[in-house]
Design a protein around this motif. Structure first.
Motif, PDB file in Angstrom:
ATOM      1  N   LEU A 170       0.829  -1.205   0.000  1.00  9.44           N
ATOM      2  CA  LEU A 170       0.000   0.000   0.000  1.00  9.44           C
ATOM      3  C   LEU A 170       0.865   1.258   0.000  1.00  9.44           C
ATOM      4  CD1 LEU A 170      -2.621   1.517   0.107  1.00  9.44           C
ATOM      5  CD2 LEU A 170      -2.756   1.077   2.576  1.00  9.44           C
ATOM      6  N   LEU A 171       1.943   1.255   0.771  1.00  6.93           N
ATOM      7  CA  LEU A 171       2.845   2.414   0.778  1.00  6.93           C
ATOM      8  C   LEU A 171       3.473   2.618  -0.598  1.00  6.93           C
ATOM      9  CD1 LEU A 171       4.615   1.948   4.247  1.00  6.93           C
ATOM     10  CD2 LEU A 171       2.864   3.636   3.641  1.00  6.93           C
ATOM     11  N   GLY A 172       3.841   1.523  -1.240  1.00  8.82           N
ATOM     12  CA  GLY A 172       4.384   1.621  -2.595  1.00  8.82           C
ATOM     13  C   GLY A 172       3.350   2.124  -3.590  1.00  8.82           C
ATOM     14  N   PHE A 173       2.120   1.692  -3.419  1.00  7.29           N
ATOM     15  CA  PHE A 173       1.012   2.130  -4.267  1.00  7.29           C
ATOM     16  C   PHE A 173       0.802   3.635  -4.147  1.00  7.29           C
ATOM     17  CE2 PHE A 173      -3.510   3.218  -4.363  1.00  7.29           C
ATOM     18  CZ  PHE A 173      -3.913   2.756  -5.611  1.00  7.29           C
ATOM     19  N   LEU A 174       0.814   4.148  -2.929  1.00  6.00           N
ATOM     20  CA  LEU A 174       0.594   5.575  -2.694  1.00  6.00           C
ATOM     21  C   LEU A 174       1.763   6.414  -3.207  1.00  6.00           C
ATOM     22  CD1 LEU A 174      -0.871   5.328   0.919  1.00  6.00           C
ATOM     23  CD2 LEU A 174      -2.136   5.842  -1.183  1.00  6.00           C
ATOM     24  N   LYS A 175       2.954   5.901  -3.098  1.00  4.74           N
ATOM     25  CA  LYS A 175       4.129   6.613  -3.602  1.00  4.74           C
ATOM     26  C   LYS A 175       4.117   6.665  -5.129  1.00  4.74           C
ATOM     27  CE  LYS A 175       9.186   6.497  -3.609  1.00  4.74           C
ATOM     28  NZ  LYS A 175      10.403   5.782  -3.118  1.00  4.74           N
ATOM     29  N   LYS A 176       3.773   5.571  -5.750  1.00  3.38           N
ATOM     30  CA  LYS A 176       3.805   5.479  -7.206  1.00  3.38           C
ATOM     31  C   LYS A 176       2.740   6.354  -7.855  1.00  3.38           C
ATOM     32  CE  LYS A 176       3.070   2.187 -10.989  1.00  3.38           C
ATOM     33  NZ  LYS A 176       2.792   0.764 -11.331  1.00  3.38           N
ATOM     34  N   HIS A 177       1.512   6.292  -7.351  1.00  2.00           N
ATOM     35  CA  HIS A 177       0.393   6.955  -8.014  1.00  2.00           C
ATOM     36  C   HIS A 177       0.116   8.369  -7.513  1.00  2.00           C
ATOM     37  CE1 HIS A 177      -0.718   3.376 -10.253  1.00  2.00           C
ATOM     38  NE2 HIS A 177      -0.693   2.668  -9.133  1.00  2.00           N
ATOM     39  N   TYR A 178       0.510   8.672  -6.257  1.00  2.00           N
ATOM     40  CA  TYR A 178       0.132   9.966  -5.685  1.00  2.00           C
ATOM     41  C   TYR A 178       1.305  10.719  -5.049  1.00  2.00           C
ATOM     42  CZ  TYR A 178      -4.353   7.648  -6.256  1.00  2.00           C
ATOM     43  OH  TYR A 178      -5.429   6.978  -6.773  1.00  2.00           O
ATOM     44  N   ASN A 179       2.507  10.195  -5.214  1.00  2.00           N
ATOM     45  CA  ASN A 179       3.714  10.867  -4.716  1.00  2.00           C
ATOM     46  C   ASN A 179       3.641  11.115  -3.206  1.00  2.00           C
ATOM     47  OD1 ASN A 179       6.283  12.010  -5.060  1.00  2.00           O
ATOM     48  ND2 ASN A 179       5.440  14.072  -5.278  1.00  2.00           N
ATOM     49  N   LEU A 180       3.092  10.169  -2.464  1.00  2.00           N
ATOM     50  CA  LEU A 180       2.995  10.267  -1.004  1.00  2.00           C
ATOM     51  C   LEU A 180       4.030   9.342  -0.379  1.00  2.00           C
ATOM     52  CD1 LEU A 180      -0.901  10.232  -0.525  1.00  2.00           C
ATOM     53  CD2 LEU A 180       0.641  12.209  -0.441  1.00  2.00           C
ATOM     54  N   GLN A 181       4.941   9.915   0.417  1.00  3.51           N
ATOM     55  CA  GLN A 181       5.961   9.074   1.029  1.00  3.51           C
ATOM     56  C   GLN A 181       6.499   9.634   2.348  1.00  3.51           C
ATOM     57  OE1 GLN A 181       9.544   8.949  -1.456  1.00  3.51           O
ATOM     58  NE2 GLN A 181       8.776  10.703  -2.636  1.00  3.51           N
ATOM     59  N   SER A 182       6.310  10.931   2.610  1.00  3.88           N
ATOM     60  CA  SER A 182       6.858  11.545   3.813  1.00  3.88           C
ATOM     61  C   SER A 182       5.835  11.524   4.950  1.00  3.88           C
ATOM     62  CB  SER A 182       7.278  12.990   3.506  1.00  3.88           C
ATOM     63  OG  SER A 182       7.735  13.634   4.672  1.00  3.88           O
TER      64      SER A 182
END
Length: 270
Positions: free
Chosen positions: A144-156
């Motif tokens: 899920l974290l990878g999904f959010l980073k890939k599609h929505y640039n959410l990581q911090s």
């Protein structure tokens, strides 16, 4: 996940093949079977110690579940609900917030990497009128974290004791969030349809060429208006500097003729 009955008989499906189930709606045995089976599969896939999605945990709550299905097959579930959370920032300041939370998110292994998860997530964002950074995520898996980073640039984000992930962008102002979301969406569109993005880019290149022409015309109009105003002001100043009778010679001549005539009439009368 395959069942021995058509899932549309136990839940209402929208035009996108997704059913939206509320925790306060009436239960039925077939719907309980779907929720139980998908909840157990989700817990197993995430290596959870206990099942977090079940009829007992879902019904009689204010939670909501999005279910992707077709015929007798269920492809994935996305469960959301509002929670009261305490969030600690880098300075140790604690804020109490009540975000909408992603409580469970699972796509069956047989259909992963086919866009099912993105379809479910986008449908939820559309109907809830939310951006992904305005959600909290309960114990998100690595996928899920990878999904959010890939599609929505959410990581911090700052790790919390309650294991909820709240991304830093959650606390940004609305305009910043909109800009970042639009950038992420444009990036995804470019990856999925490069030809369409190239056409849009070409249109943007053509539009600026028309703008200077309009600006040039506007400048000419403004210059002409300024020139007219300047000439009118100069004429006013010139008239103001002259004697009152010099501004209208014809009027002065008429006044002279009238006065002379009156004096002649008076002399003849005498």
């Amino acid at each position: 996940m395959q069942f021995n009955f058509y899932l549309s008989k136990c839940m209402t499906v929208n035009e996108n093949g997704i059913a939206i189930i509320n925790g306060n709606q009436k239960r039925n045995p077939q719907l309980d079977d779907v929720i139980t089976t998908m909840g157990e599969a989700s817990a197993l896939a995430q290596n959870l110690k206990q099942v977090i999605t079940s009829p007992m945990r879902f019904f009689q709550t204010d939670q909501k579940m999005y279910i992707k299905l077709e015929g007798k097959s269920c492809f994935g579930i996305l469960k959301i609900g509002r929670k009261n959370l305490f969030h600690r920032d880098l300075n140790g300041v604690i804020k109490e917030i009540q975000p909408l939370c992603v409580l469970d998110f699972y796509v069956h292994e047989s259909v992963q990497r086919k866009g099912i998860g993105k379809e479910l997530f986008e449908e939820m964002l559309r109907l809830e009128i939310l951006r992904p950074e305005k959600l909290a995520y309960d114990r998100p898996s690595g996928k899920l974290l990878g999904f959010l980073k890939k599609h929505y640039n959410l990581q911090s984000y700052i790790p919390q004791n309650n294991n909820y992930v709240i991304f830093t962008q959650y606390f940004y102002n609305q305009q910043t969030n909109v800009s970042q979301y639009q950038i992420a969406q444009q990036t995804n569109q470019q990856q999925q349809n490069p030809q369409l993005c190239n056409q849009q880019t070409e249109q943007k290149r053509v539009q600026p060429q028309q703008t200077p022409l309009k600006m040039e015309q506007l400048d000419k109009m403004m210059q002409q208006m300024s020139l007219d105003s300047k000439q009118q002001y100069q004429q006013y100043q010139k008239n103001k500097a002259q004697a009152p009778w010099a501004t209208d010679q014809k009027q002065h001549q008429n006044m002279y003729q009238t006065t002379t005539g009156l004096m002649s009439a008076q002399i003849q009368k005498k």
